[in-house]
Scaffold this motif. Structure first.
Motif, PDB file in Angstrom:
ATOM      1  N   TYR C  43       0.846  -1.197   0.000  1.00  0.00           N
ATOM      2  CA  TYR C  43       0.000   0.000   0.000  1.00  0.00           C
ATOM      3  C   TYR C  43       0.877   1.242   0.000  1.00  0.00           C
ATOM      4  O   TYR C  43       2.099   1.150   0.043  1.00  0.00           O
ATOM      5  N   TRP C  47      -1.625   5.609   4.343  1.00  0.00           N
ATOM      6  CA  TRP C  47      -2.316   4.746   5.316  1.00  0.00           C
ATOM      7  C   TRP C  47      -1.385   4.099   6.309  1.00  0.00           C
ATOM      8  O   TRP C  47      -1.752   3.159   6.997  1.00  0.00           O
ATOM      9  N   ASP C  78      -1.326   2.168  -8.359  1.00  0.00           N
ATOM     10  CA  ASP C  78      -2.170   1.394  -9.270  1.00  0.00           C
ATOM     11  C   ASP C  78      -1.356   0.588 -10.279  1.00  0.00           C
ATOM     12  O   ASP C  78      -1.612  -0.584 -10.517  1.00  0.00           O
ATOM     13  N   ALA C  95      -3.638  -2.359  -2.064  1.00  0.00           N
ATOM     14  CA  ALA C  95      -4.435  -1.138  -2.065  1.00  0.00           C
ATOM     15  C   ALA C  95      -4.887  -0.868  -3.492  1.00  0.00           C
ATOM     16  O   ALA C  95      -4.082  -0.921  -4.422  1.00  0.00           O
ATOM     17  N   VAL C  96      -6.172  -0.611  -3.664  1.00  0.00           N
ATOM     18  CA  VAL C  96      -6.707  -0.349  -4.998  1.00  0.00           C
ATOM     19  C   VAL C  96      -7.557   0.913  -4.923  1.00  0.00           C
ATOM     20  O   VAL C  96      -8.374   1.065  -4.015  1.00  0.00           O
ATOM     21  N   ASP C  97      -7.341   1.810  -5.879  1.00  0.00           N
ATOM     22  CA  ASP C  97      -8.178   3.000  -5.929  1.00  0.00           C
ATOM     23  C   ASP C  97      -9.608   2.548  -6.251  1.00  0.00           C
ATOM     24  O   ASP C  97      -9.815   1.776  -7.183  1.00  0.00           O
ATOM     25  N   GLY C  98     -10.571   3.037  -5.449  1.00  0.00           N
ATOM     26  CA  GLY C  98     -11.936   2.538  -5.543  1.00  0.00           C
ATOM     27  C   GLY C  98     -12.484   2.505  -6.957  1.00  0.00           C
ATOM     28  O   GLY C  98     -13.155   1.546  -7.356  1.00  0.00           O
ATOM     29  N   ARG C 100     -11.168   1.896  -9.644  1.00  0.00           N
ATOM     30  CA  ARG C 100     -10.620   0.864 -10.531  1.00  0.00           C
ATOM     31  C   ARG C 100     -11.047  -0.537 -10.122  1.00  0.00           C
ATOM     32  O   ARG C 100     -10.708  -1.515 -10.789  1.00  0.00           O
ATOM     33  N   THR C 147     -12.655   8.077   2.532  1.00  0.00           N
ATOM     34  CA  THR C 147     -13.392   8.755   1.469  1.00  0.00           C
ATOM     35  C   THR C 147     -13.249  10.255   1.667  1.00  0.00           C
ATOM     36  O   THR C 147     -12.512  10.713   2.545  1.00  0.00           O
ATOM     37  N   GLY C 336     -12.098   7.327  -3.107  1.00  0.00           N
ATOM     38  CA  GLY C 336     -11.472   6.734  -1.950  1.00  0.00           C
ATOM     39  C   GLY C 336     -10.781   5.448  -2.316  1.00  0.00           C
ATOM     40  O   GLY C 336     -11.114   4.810  -3.319  1.00  0.00           O
ATOM     41  N   TRP C 337      -9.816   5.087  -1.521  1.00  0.00           N
ATOM     42  CA  TRP C 337      -9.068   3.871  -1.757  1.00  0.00           C
ATOM     43  C   TRP C 337      -9.656   2.721  -0.957  1.00  0.00           C
ATOM     44  O   TRP C 337     -10.436   2.943  -0.022  1.00  0.00           O
ATOM     45  N   THR C 338      -9.300   1.536  -1.363  1.00  0.00           N
ATOM     46  CA  THR C 338      -9.814   0.359  -0.689  1.00  0.00           C
ATOM     47  C   THR C 338      -8.680  -0.641  -0.512  1.00  0.00           C
ATOM     48  O   THR C 338      -7.670  -0.561  -1.200  1.00  0.00           O
TER      49      THR C 338
END
Lengths: 278, 293, 454
Positions: C43, C47, C78, C95-98, C100, C147, C336-338
Motif C-alpha cells: 500500500y 495509510w 495502481d 491497495a486499490v483506488d476505488g 478501478r 473517502t 477513496g481507496w480500498t
C-alpha cells in the motif's frame, strides 16, 4: 603593421570567446542555484529565494533513516553490476563483428541500436513477465534488463575500436602461440580500453537514473535504489517536500558526478576518433 | 579467414551475448505481437486479449493526438538534439580547444553537471528554475521581461532549451575528444595562412569532424526521439498536448489507461519511423563518402 | 595449453565479477524466504498510521508474520499493483483506488469478499455509497479505506477585498462565475480568480474535482442525464447537453473570461503549487477536496496553523448546481481507496483476518478522526472523537449529497478522454468540437454500439 593587426584580431576573438563561454557557463549553472539554496533552507519552496536562515536538517534527514545508506549501496550495486555485465558480454561479442565478414553485419549492429528507440515503457510488461517466469524479481533481474538495453550501443562502440587494430598485431600474438582469448585480452582489449570505459560509464549513469525498472521488478524495499527512494520526498496527496527533495537530489547526483571525474581522462580518449563512427 | 587459431573458446563466451539479444528480440516480438491485440492491464482484455488486426494502427493514423505527438517529437528532436546539442557542442568544443582560454575546467564542469544529473532531479530543477517565481525570471527582470511561468507560456521552447542544457555535454565531449586527434600542424598551417576563427572552423575542424558529426546526429536522434523522463517530469506532456512527444503519449496509453496493445502499436510505429530515417541517413552517408573519394 | 586454461580462469573471474557484485543482494533475498511470511500487504504511505499499529497487533495476537511494502508517496500504486497482479506475484492484500475496482475485478485479479463480509459484523455500518464503490456485478471486492467530498474553497481575505459577503453561499453557476469575475476586476494579483482543475497532468483530479463537479449540476439526475454513463442502457454517454454545458464552463473560465491562468495545472508539483497559490492569495475560489483544510498548509510545506486561524483564512461552500430546472441544488463527488485481497492469495483467511484488525472500530476510528478524513461507516461517524472535529461536523451534509463516479470497466479510459476534452478547450477548440472529439474517442475505444448520445 600586419603583425599588430593580427594580434588585435586574435585578442578580440579571445574576448568574444570568453564572454560567450561565461554567459553559457552562467546559464548552465544557474538552475543549480535553486537546488542548493533550497537544500539548506528550512522553508524551501519551488520559488527562488535567498534563505532567511540556513539549516542542514534536510541532509541529516536524508541520512537519518537506515534506508538511505541502503539505497545508495543498492544503486551502486545495480549500476556497477549492469555496467560490468555489459562489458563482460561485449568484449567478446564485438570480436566476430569486427573480425569476421558475414552478411548483414551492419544491419544487425545498427538494427540493435535502433531497437533502443522503443521506449522502455513498451518493454516493461514483457520484461516483467520474463523476470516473473525466471525468478528474477530481484536486483539481478534489474541488472539483466539494464544490460540488455545497453548492450547494443556498447557493442557498436567496442566493435569500432577493434576495427582500428591491425590484424598483424593479432597474427603476431598467434605466432607466439596465444589462443583467441589471450589475443582478445592481451592485444585487443588494451587498445579498446578507453572505449570500454565509455561503455561502462554510459551504462552506469543510465542505470543510476533508471526508476521504472527497479520500481516494477523489485519486491522488497530493502533492494530499492536511490531513484525509487527519491520519491519519498513527495508528501501526502502529492505535494513535495522541497528541502528534502533537493538535499536528496544532491546526494543522489554526487556519485555519478564523482565517477565521471574519476574516469574522465579515459572517457575522453575513449570518445576520440575510433569509437564513434558509422 | 585467419588461420592457425581456434575460435572455439570464443563461442562459449558468446553465449551470454546471444541470450541477451534473444531477450531483446523476444521483447520486440512480444511488443509487435501485442500491438495487434487489444491487450490491457486491467479489465476483461487483461486476461482474454483479442486479436484485432491492424485496428490499433488504423486508429493511430486517424488519432489527432498521435499526429500531434509526431509533430511535437520531430520539432523537439530536431531543435534540441540536432540543432541545439550538436551545434552548441561543436562550438563549445572548438572554443575550448583554444589553448589561450583559461578556466577551461570551470567551463567544462558547468556544461557537464547538468548532463550528469538524474533526469528526475533535472526536471524538478527546471520546474523551479523556469517557474514564475524562479531564478530565470530574476535574471530576465532587468531586461524588462515580465515574470511568467515559462513552462506554461512557452512550453515546447522551454523543454527544448532544457534538453539542450541537459544533453549538450555529450556532443561536447565527443567533439572535444575528436578534435584532440586532429594534428596541431593543421591548425598551425591555417594560422599561418591568416585564417580567422570562423574560417578555421569551417575549413579545418568541420571537414575533419564530419564523420563524427554525422554519427553523432544519428545517435542523438535515436536517443532524443524516445526520450521521456525529462519532459514528463517537467510538463507531463502539457499544457494541452503542446509537449506530448510520442514516448509520453505511449506511456499515457500503456500505463495511465493501461492500454498495452495500443501503446505497443505506438512504439512499433515510432521505431519504423526512425528506422526509415536511418535508412536515408546511411544512404546519404554513403553518398558523401562517394563524393569524398 | 596451461596458459590457455589459466586465461579461462581469469575470464571466469571477470565474468563472475558482475555476479559477485550482486550476491549480497541475492543472499539477503534468500534469507527473506526462510522466515515464514504469512500475509503480505502492499500500500501507499497515506495509510501508514492506520496499518502499522494493526500489523503489530495482528502479529502479537496470532504469532503470524506480516510482510509489508510501503510504496513511496510519489509513485503510482495502481500501476505497480496492476503489474504485480498481471504477473501473479502480487501481495495478498493490495491497495486499490476505488474507481478501478470494477476493472481489477473484471480481470479476475481480486477475491470476492462476500462470503467473508457476511460473517463480519462491522460491514453493516458501512454507508451504501461506500459499498457501491467496491461493488462489481453484484459482488464486493474491497473494504473502503477512506473517502472524501469535494467543494468550493475560497480565500476569505480576497473575498473581503472584493466585497463579497462571507459566508459565501452561491446558489448557481452564475453566482460562482460572477464572484470570480468580481475578484478579477477588483483584486489585483489574483492569478486564479477561480481554480478549476484541467488537463491530463492533474490526472483524475481534473475529472473529479473539475469536470464531474460541474457535470453533476448541469442537468437533472434522473435517467443519468448528468452523468458519463447511461447505466440502464449500459452505454457511455458521448454527447449530452450536460457535457456541452460543462465544457462551456471550461471555455468561460479559461478562454472567454480568462478567470484562471494555466500555469499551475502543468508544473512538476501540481499539488504543492495549488496549495501554495491558495495560501499565498493567488486563488480566489478553488475546486478541491475535503482534505485540503489541512493540506493547504501541510501540503505547501508550511506549519499548520490552529483550526480557528485556518477558518479565518479559508472558507468553503457546497458546489451549487447550474440553476437550470431539474438540476440539483448542491453537488459533490467522492472517491477513496480500498483494500482488496488478491484472488491468488496463499492464505485468504489470514489476509481477511488482518483486514478485520485494521478495520476495527477503535483502530480505524482513531485514525480517521486524527487524519481529518471522512468516515466511511456510520459507527465511526458517531464516535465522540470523530464528532468533536467541528470541521468534519460541518461537512456532513455534503457526505449525504455526494455520489461516486461512473465506475464501470473502461472508466479510466473515459476519464482520460474527459481530461483530453478539457485540454481541447485550452487549445482553443469550441465546446462542441471538444465534445465531438470526446465522442469520437469513446466510439473508437468501445465501439459505436456502446456509446449513446442525448
Amino acid at each position: 603593421m600586419w603583425f599588430n593587426r593580427g594580434l588585435n584580431r586574435e585578442k578580440i576573438s579571445l574576448v568574444i570567446n570568453y564572454v560567450l563561454l561565461s554567459i553559457i557557463a552562467i546559464f548552465w549553472l544557474s538552475p543549480f542555484t535553486w537546488l542548493i539554496l533550497t537544500s539548506i533552507d528550512p522553508h524551501g519552496t519551488s520559488a527562488f529565494k535567498l534563505p532567511e536562515n540556513t539549516t542542514l536538517e534536510h541532509y541529516f534527514l536524508v541520512f537519518a533513516g537506515s534506508s538511505s545508506a541502503r539505497w545508495v549501496l543498492n544503486s551502486v550495486l545495480i549500476s556497477a553490476g549492469s555496467a560490468t555485465m555489459v562489458l563482460a558480454v561485449i568484449i567478446f561479442a564485438a570480436y566476430p563483428f569486427s573480425r569476421m565478414q558475414f552478411r548483414g553485419k551492419n544491419v544487425i549492429l545498427w538494427g540493435l541500436v535502433l531497437i533502443r528507440i522503443i521506449p522502455l515503457s513498451a518493454f516493461l510488461l514483457p520484461l516483467f513477465l520474463f523476470c516473473v517466469r525466471f525468478g528474477l524479481l530481484n536486483p539481478m533481474g534489474v541488472i539483466v534488463a539494464l544490460s540488455m538495453l545497453n548492450i547494443p550501443f556498447g557493442l557498436l562502440l567496442i566493435k569500432n575500436f577493434y576495427d582500428t587494430i591491425p590484424l598483424t598485431y593479432e597474427e603476431a600474438a598467434w605466432v607466439d602461440g596465444a589462443g583467441i582469448m589471450k589475443t582478445i585480452f592481451k592485444v585487443l582489449l588494451p587498445i579498446a580500453a578507453p572505449g570500454a570505459v565509455v561503455v561502462w560509464f554510459m551504462t552506469f549513469t543510465g542505470a543510476w537514473n533508471e526508476f521504472m525498472l527497479p520500481f516494477v521488478l523489485l519486491r522488497n524495499p530493502d533492494f530499492w535504489p536511490m531513484s525509487v527512494g527519491l520519491y519519498n520526498s513527495f508528501g501526502l496527496h502529492g505535494s513535495v517536500n522541497f528541502g528534502f527533495l533537493s538535499a536528496f537530489s544532491i546526494v543522489y547526483a554526487v556519485p555519478s558526478v564523482l565517477v565521471f571525474f574519476l574516469l574522465r581522462k579515459n572517457l575522453v580518449s575513449g570518445l576520440s576518433g575510433a569509437g564513434i563512427k558509422g | 579467414m585467419v588461420v592457425g587459431v581456434s575460435k572455439r573458446p570464443l563461442i562459449v563466451m558468446l553465449i551470454p551475448f546471444f541470450l541477451f539479444v534473444a531477450l531483446l528480440i523476444l521483447c520486440v516480438f512480444w511488443t509487435l505481437g501485442i500491438s495487434f491485440t487489444d491487450k490491457a492491464l486491467l479489465g476483461l482484455a487483461a486476461i482474454h486479449p483479442k486479436f484485432v488486426g491492424f485496428k490499433n494502427y488504423l486508429r493511430l493514423i486517424t488519432h489527432p493526438d498521435f499526429l500531434n505527438s509526431m509533430k511535437v517529437t520531430v520539432i523537439f528532436t530536431f531543435s534540441s538534439a540536432i540543432v541545439g546539442q550538436c551545434i552548441l557542442g561543436l562550438l563549445l568544443a572548438v572554443a575550448l580547444k583554444n589553448k589561450k582560454i583559461r578556466l577551461k575546467p570551470i567551463y567544462e564542469i558547468a556544461i557537464l553537471l547538468g548532463w550528469l544529473l538524474p533526469d528526475m532531479v533535472a526536471a524538478f530543477m527546471w520546474g523551479a528554475f523556469a517557474s514564475g517565481s524562479g531564478f530565470l525570471n530574476v535574471v530576465l527582470a532587468p531586461l524588462g521581461i515580465k515574470p511568467v511561468n515559462w513552462i506554461t507560456t512557452k512550453p515546447l521552447i522551454t523543454v527544448i532549451i532544457a534538453n539542450i542544457w541537459k544533453g549538450t555535454a555529450w556532443s561536447y565531449l565527443l567533439f572535444a575528444a575528436a578534435l584532440d586527434t586532429i594534428p596541431r600542424e593543421l591548425f598551425e598551417a591555417a594560422d599561418v595562412d591568416g585564417a580567422s576563427a570562423l574560417q578555421r572552423l569551417f575549413y579545418v575542424s568541420i571537414p575533419i569532424l564530419l564523420p563524427t558529426i554525422l554519427v553523432n546526429i544519428l545517435l542523438v536522434t535515436i536517443w532524443t526521439f524516445g526520450y521521456f523522463s525529462l519532459i514528463y517530469g517537467m510538463t507531463g506532456g502539457g499544457p494541452g498536448h503542446s509537449t506530448e512527444v510520442i514516448s509520453i503519449l505511449m506511456y499515457k496509453e500503456a500505463f495511465d489507461s493501461f492500454h498495452i496493445g495500443y501503446g505497443s502499436a505506438i512504439s512499433i510505429s515510432m521505431t519504423i519511423m526512425v528506422g526509415f530515417m536511418s535508412i536515408f541517413y546511411f544512404w546519404g552517408q554513403r553518398r558523401t563518402e562517394d563524393v569524398v573519394q | 595449453m596451461k596458459k590457455a586454461r589459466k586465461l579461462l580462469v581469469t575470464i571466469a573471474l571477470i565474468l563472475g565479477l558482475s555476479l559477485l557484485l550482486t550476491t549480497p543482494l541475492i543472499a539477503t533475498g534468500q534469507k527473506e524466504a526462510t522466515t515464514k511470511v504469512e500475509v503480505s500487504i502492499v500500500y501507499g504511505t497515506p495509510w501508514k498510521e492506520l496499518v502499522e499499529p494493526a500489523i503489530a497487533k495482528y502479529e502479537k495476537e496470532t504469532g503470524a508474520k506480516v510482510k509489508q511494502v510501503l510504496l513511496p508517496p510519489g509513485t503510482n500504486v495502481d500501476t505497480k499493483v496492476a503489474l504485480d497482479l498481471a504477473g501473479g506475484v502480487a501481495a495478498d492484500i493490495v491497495a486499490v483506488d476505488g474507481y478501478r475496482i470494477p476493472e481489477f475485478a473484471e480481470a479476475g485479479y481480486l477475491l470476492s469478499l462476500d462470503s467473508y463480509l457476511k460473517n463480519w459484523p462491522d460491514w453493516m455500518y458501512y454507508y451504501d455509497s461506500m459499498k457501491k464503490m467496491v461493488e462489481f456485478d453484484g459482488k464486493h471486492y474491497g473494504v473502503p479505506l477512506d473517502t472524501d467530498v469535494r467543494m468550493l474553497w475560497y480565500w476569505k481575505p480576497i473575498f473581503k477585498k472584493a466585497g463579497i459577503a462571507i459566508p459565501w453561499e452561491p446558489k448557481n453557476w452564475d453566482d460562482v462565475l460572477n464572484a470570480a469575475r468580481k475578484i478579477k476586476a477588483s483584486v489585483a494579483g489574483v492569478d486564479y480568480p477561480i481554480y478549476l482543475p484541467v488537463g491530463s497532468k492533474m490526472g483524475e483530479a481534473t475529472t473529479m474535482q473539475g469536470f464531474y463537479m460541474i457535470l453533476l449540476g448541469a442537468d437533472s439526475p434522473s435517467n443519468d442525464q448528468n452523468r458519463l454513463r447511461d447505466w440502464k442502457a449500459g452505454k457511455w454517454i458521448g454527447k449530452s447537453p450536460a457535457i456541452l454545458r460543462t465544457l462551456q464552463v471550461y471555455q468561460t473560465v479559461f478562454v472567454k473570461d480568462k478567470l484562471s491562468m494555466r500555469d499551475i495545472y502543468y508544473t512538476p508539483d501540481v499539488w504543492g503549487d495549488w496549495r501554495r497559490a491558495m495560501i499565498n492569495g493567488k486563488i480566489g475560489i478553488g475546486l478541491g477536496g475535503s482534505w485540503e483544510f489541512k493540506e493547504f498548509w501541510t501540503g505547501a510545506g508550511v506549519d499548520l496553523p490552529p483550526v480557528e486561524k485556518r477558518k479565518e483564512l479559508v472558507g468553503w461552500a457546497p458546489m451549487p448546481g447550474s440553476g437550470l430546472p431539474g438540476a440539483p441544488a448542491i453537488v459533490s463527488i467522492s472517491g477513496g481507496w480500498t483494500f482488496a485481497i488478491n484472488a491468488k492469495a496463499k492464505n485468504k483467511e489470514a489476509a481477511f483476518e488482518l483486514l478485520k484488525v485494521i478495520f476495527t472500530k477503535e483502530n480505524f476510528g482513531s485514525w480517521v478522526s486524527g487524519a481529518a478524513k471522512v468516515s466511511t461507516r456510520e459507527d465511526v461517524s458517531n464516535m465522540a472523537s470523530y464528532k468533536k472535529d467541528s470541521y468534519i461536523a460541518e461537512i456532513t451534509p455534503l457526505v449525504k449529497a455526494t455520489t461516486t463516479r461512473d465506475t464501470y470497466p473502461g472508466y479510466s479510459k473515459v476519464s482520460s478522454f474527459v481530461q483530453a476534452a478539457t485540454e481541447d478547450i485550452l487549445d482553443g477548440k469550441s465546446p462542441a468540437e471538444a465534445m465531438n472529439s470526446y465522442y469520437n474517442n469513446l466510439v473508437s475505444e468501445f465501439g459505436k454500439d456502446k456509446v449513446t448520445t442525448r
